[in-house]
Scaffold this motif. Structure first.
Motif, mmCIF file in Angstrom:
data_model
loop_
_atom_site.group_PDB
_atom_site.id
_atom_site.type_symbol
_atom_site.label_atom_id
_atom_site.label_comp_id
_atom_site.label_asym_id
_atom_site.label_seq_id
_atom_site.Cartn_x
_atom_site.Cartn_y
_atom_site.Cartn_z
ATOM 1 N N THR A 1 -24.105 6.346 -37.505
ATOM 2 C CA THR A 1 -24.454 5.263 -36.577
ATOM 3 C C THR A 1 -24.558 3.946 -37.331
ATOM 4 O O THR A 1 -24.009 2.931 -36.909
ATOM 5 C CB THR A 1 -25.779 5.567 -35.860
ATOM 6 O OG1 THR A 1 -26.723 6.025 -36.826
ATOM 7 C CG2 THR A 1 -25.611 6.593 -34.777
ATOM 8 N N LYS A 2 -25.246 3.985 -38.473
ATOM 9 C CA LYS A 2 -25.416 2.756 -39.263
ATOM 10 C C LYS A 2 -24.079 2.328 -39.871
ATOM 11 O O LYS A 2 -23.760 1.133 -39.901
ATOM 12 C CB LYS A 2 -26.472 2.994 -40.348
ATOM 13 C CG LYS A 2 -26.651 1.867 -41.343
ATOM 14 C CD LYS A 2 -27.068 0.551 -40.680
ATOM 15 C CE LYS A 2 -26.978 -0.618 -41.672
ATOM 16 N NZ LYS A 2 -26.874 -1.907 -40.984
ATOM 17 N N ILE B 1 -21.121 2.734 -38.664
ATOM 18 C CA ILE B 1 -20.259 2.151 -37.635
ATOM 19 C C ILE B 1 -20.748 0.775 -37.217
ATOM 20 O O ILE B 1 -19.966 -0.155 -37.030
ATOM 21 C CB ILE B 1 -20.152 3.110 -36.427
ATOM 22 C CG1 ILE B 1 -19.260 4.286 -36.830
ATOM 23 C CG2 ILE B 1 -19.592 2.410 -35.208
ATOM 24 C CD1 ILE B 1 -19.334 5.436 -35.901
ATOM 25 N N GLN B 2 -22.067 0.639 -37.120
ATOM 26 C CA GLN B 2 -22.629 -0.686 -36.800
ATOM 27 C C GLN B 2 -22.232 -1.677 -37.898
ATOM 28 O O GLN B 2 -21.899 -2.824 -37.630
ATOM 29 C CB GLN B 2 -24.152 -0.554 -36.664
ATOM 30 C CG GLN B 2 -24.847 -1.823 -36.221
ATOM 31 C CD GLN B 2 -25.272 -2.681 -37.395
ATOM 32 O OE1 GLN B 2 -25.584 -2.173 -38.469
ATOM 33 N NE2 GLN B 2 -25.264 -3.992 -37.205
ATOM 34 N N LEU C 1 -18.645 -2.705 -37.503
ATOM 35 C CA LEU C 1 -18.473 -3.675 -36.423
ATOM 36 C C LEU C 1 -18.887 -5.065 -36.885
ATOM 37 O O LEU C 1 -18.198 -6.046 -36.611
ATOM 38 C CB LEU C 1 -19.294 -3.245 -35.199
ATOM 39 C CG LEU C 1 -19.233 -4.190 -34.002
ATOM 40 C CD1 LEU C 1 -17.853 -4.178 -33.385
ATOM 41 C CD2 LEU C 1 -20.265 -3.798 -32.949
ATOM 42 N N LEU D 1 -12.692 0.828 -35.830
ATOM 43 C CA LEU D 1 -13.833 1.009 -34.929
ATOM 44 C C LEU D 1 -13.612 2.197 -33.994
ATOM 45 O O LEU D 1 -14.505 3.016 -33.774
ATOM 46 C CB LEU D 1 -14.040 -0.250 -34.090
ATOM 47 C CG LEU D 1 -14.696 -1.425 -34.800
ATOM 48 C CD1 LEU D 1 -14.715 -2.632 -33.891
ATOM 49 C CD2 LEU D 1 -16.104 -1.051 -35.224
ATOM 50 N N ALA D 2 -12.400 2.274 -33.435
ATOM 51 C CA ALA D 2 -12.116 3.341 -32.478
ATOM 52 C C ALA D 2 -12.202 4.710 -33.155
ATOM 53 O O ALA D 2 -12.844 5.635 -32.637
ATOM 54 C CB ALA D 2 -10.730 3.147 -31.864
ATOM 55 N N ALA E 1 -15.942 5.436 -34.146
ATOM 56 C CA ALA E 1 -16.779 5.764 -32.990
ATOM 57 C C ALA E 1 -16.432 7.143 -32.458
ATOM 58 O O ALA E 1 -17.309 7.904 -32.041
ATOM 59 C CB ALA E 1 -16.606 4.711 -31.897
ATOM 60 N N LEU F 1 -18.042 9.775 -34.492
ATOM 61 C CA LEU F 1 -19.472 9.862 -34.165
ATOM 62 C C LEU F 1 -19.695 10.661 -32.884
ATOM 63 O O LEU F 1 -20.653 11.420 -32.768
ATOM 64 C CB LEU F 1 -20.039 8.445 -34.025
ATOM 65 C CG LEU F 1 -21.474 8.300 -33.520
ATOM 66 C CD1 LEU F 1 -22.454 8.941 -34.496
ATOM 67 C CD2 LEU F 1 -21.836 6.837 -33.325
#
Lengths: 322, 295
Positions: free
Chosen positions: B246-247, B249-250, B253, B263-264, B267, B270
């Motif tokens: 989660t971190k 990917i954030q 971004l 990103l795709a 995500a 995840l």
């Protein structure tokens, strides 16, 4: 595991309060209690009860480095509520700030989720592929708010080759709308993403509630000449009012704790336009290092959750009275 | 609502034309449900399709046009897994989530057993306290726990986040499992007691085996809760090499906001595990979430 018995046990999973067992007369206390309760009790005392007391006390203190340096009374609260436009700004119309945004979420997110959840539940109950529809709508409940944020970051992208919404609207607008970059659209866009993520939850709860209405009652009403309208508002709505209120409480708790979606999608922006209370709490304390102020925001969150805490306890206590 | 009434009528043989008429009568419902399904599926499918498209295609055409071009690749996944360290983040998420599920499941079962079948002073009062603790937001714990953990070095291992996740999972787990344990047949437990079973024996041989579905529902709920968590990781995992997905990917971004192909793919990685859990264990999962509505 076989499906049958597992189903049966799952259906017995009580969603509400249950009566505890009374101590039989003449039986003594169990000596092994400490063995079962010791570690979990200690963990909750150290990591839940102690921090709560510490944070409440810290919110009345200057709180530099998270230490008790100087008593300041309600100073942090006064500063937050009257001096911080990013937290609450009542000088504009409509008001702005994190608290106001949480209020917007509380009103629109909660009502839209329940309304759409009811619609999907009622519509799906009339077709054979009911469970498939419910699964599709429920799917976003499984994924992380972070992933949900990425999904909607794509949908809202200003570039019409990336953003689905702008691609659909392109013939009308001729130019990409920056949904998340526009101060007057950002909160509506975020709430829409939040609603998309939660409707499935409402659908599943309300669908179960609708199914629990005995068909004899509906039959009887119809035989007695009630119209479909009367059946819906006179029988169905009153009979699902308890599940709806439990659902509303749950969604309101979600609103108070809302963080991930905002943090990932907009980081509270543009400017401070989409901040919510939980975001401010994180922002002030962790990157900001304003521990006393952050503690005050955390206590405000706690205060907002107190009525729900009282509601839960009352529900539990009332079930014990035989 | 009429559907309920119709089902009461004994089914008789219907001709094909009758069936078509019945279906057409429901056309508005089918259309409405079709639109609903589209709204709920299109954004996720878009992400999924985008994750397999070449970077150069993503920049010039929408994912909905990719079915005409039909050019797909796994390059995005290999880039995000190795180049962006998402493989390590995936492992980190597992390392956080597995202990943060197993420990609270074990401890909450034990505590719930004490609250449902053992007798000790202030039992009901203490349980009320647990119900009250259900509503404590994690935010109140940030500052005091950061101060508490700082001298121990737990913030640079997973110790801090394991302990915090466990503590915040306990009230809900105890509440849920106690309410289930109470419904177990009293005679069974009394009989075992008279036969000389110890409390530990009763817990191990009767209570836990009979409660597997409830414990599983709680375990799945907790596992996904931790898997999907960002906030706790932001605060209690301070070493960048230990960040969960989660971190990561954030971070992706905020650093490369327009690298859509990364990103795709990130995500979707995840989402993969929760989706597998969702489709394979749907019944427990939904039940766990419904029961979790008090959290």
């Amino acid at each position: 595991m076989t499906a049958g018995p597992a189903d049966e046990t799952l259906n017995r999973l009580p969603l509400g309060p249950v009566k505890p067992t009374p101590r039989p007369a003449g039986r003594r206390y169990d000596k092994s209690t400490l063995l079962f309760l010791g570690v979990p009790g200690l963990l909750m005392a150290v990591f839940l009860v102690y921090p709560t007391i510490y944070t409440i006390a810290l919110s009345f203190n200057r709180g530099r480095r998270g230490e008790f340096t100087e008593w300041v009374g309600f100073q942090h609260y006064i500063n937050l509520l009257t001096g911080d436009k990013s937290f609450l700004d009542v000088t504009t119309f409509p008001p702005e700030g994190a608290i106001w945004n949480n209020l917007l979420w509380a009103v629109f997110y909660t009502s839209l989720v329940i309304f759409l959840g009811l619609i999907v539940a009622v519509l799906a109950s009339r077709v054979r592929y009911e469970s498939a529809i419910k699964a599709v709508v429920f799917l976003p409940m499984a994924i992380a708010a972070t992933a949900l944020a990425i999904i909607w970051n794509f949908v809202y992208a200003p570039d019409a080759n990336i953003g689905l919404l702008n691609a659909i609207l392109d013939p009308l607008t001729q130019q990409g709308i920056s949904w998340l970059g526009n101060p007057s659209l950002v909160n509506a866009a975020l709430i829409a993403a939040g609603v998309w993520g939660s409707v499935g939850f409402a659908t599943v709860i309300l669908s179960a509630a609708l199914k629990s209405i005995p068909s004899e009652i509906l039959e009887a009403a119809r035989v007695d000449g009630a119209t479909e309208r009367q059946v819906f508002f006179g029988i169905i709505i009153p009979m699902v009012s308890l599940p709806i209120s439990v659902l509303a409480v749950t969604l309101l708790v979600n609103v108070v704790k809302l963080f991930d979606l905002i943090y990932v999608l907009t980081n509270g922006g543009p400017g401070v336009k989409s901040r919510v209370i939980a975001f401010t709490m994180y922002f002030e304390s962790i990157p900001g290092g304003q521990f006393g102020r952050g503690a005050a925001v955390a206590v405000i969150m706690l205060i907002l959750l107190l009525p729900i805490m009282a509601y839960n306890i009352r529900r539990f206590r009332s079930s014990r009275v035989t | 609502m009429t559907a309920v009434a119709e089902e009461q009528v004994p089914a008789r043989e219907r001709t094909t034309s009758e069936r078509i008429v019945r279906f057409l009568n429901k056309t508005p419902i089918h259309v409405a449900l079709g639109i609903i399904a589209l709204i709920w599926l299109a954004p996720t499918i878009g992400l999924f399709v985008t994750s397999f498209r070449p970077r150069s295609d993503i920049q010039v055409t929408g994912w909905w046009e990719s079915f005409l071009q039909f050019r797909f690749t796994l390059a995005n996944y290999s880039e995000v897994l190795s180049g962006q360290g998402m493989l390590q983040a995936f492992i980190n998420t597992l390392l956080i989530a597995v202990p943060s599920t197993l420990i609270p499941v074990a401890l909450a079962s034990m505590a719930a057993y004490a609250f449902s079948w053992l007798h000790f002073p202030f039992r009901d009062g203490l349980f009320l306290l647990v119900v009250a603790l259900l509503m404590i937001p994690v935010q109140v714990a940030f500052i005091p726990l950061l101060k508490l953990f700082a001298p121990t070095g737990l913030l640079n291992s997973y110790g801090a986040i394991w302990l915090t996740h466990t503590a915040f999972a306990l009230p809900f787990g105890i509440f849920l499992l106690r309410n289930f344990f109470i419904t177990l047949p009293r005679d069974l437990i009394e009989a075992a007691r008279i036969d000389g079973s110890s409390t530990i024996g009763i817990f191990r041989t009767i209570v836990v085996p009979l409660s597997v579905p409830a414990i599983a529902a709680y375990g799945i709920f907790q596992f996904l809760w931790v898997w999907n968590d960002l906030l706790m990781a932001l605060v209690f995992v301070q070493d960048g090499s230990q960040w969960p997905m989660t971190k990561a990917i954030q971070n992706l971004l905020s650093q490369y906001g327009t690298e859509w192909h990364l990103l795709a793919a990130g995500a979707f990685l995840l989402m993969a595990v929760p989706l597998i859990v969702f489709f394979s264990l749907q019944r427990y999962f939904v039940q766990g979430l419904l029961a979790g509505s008090v959290k």
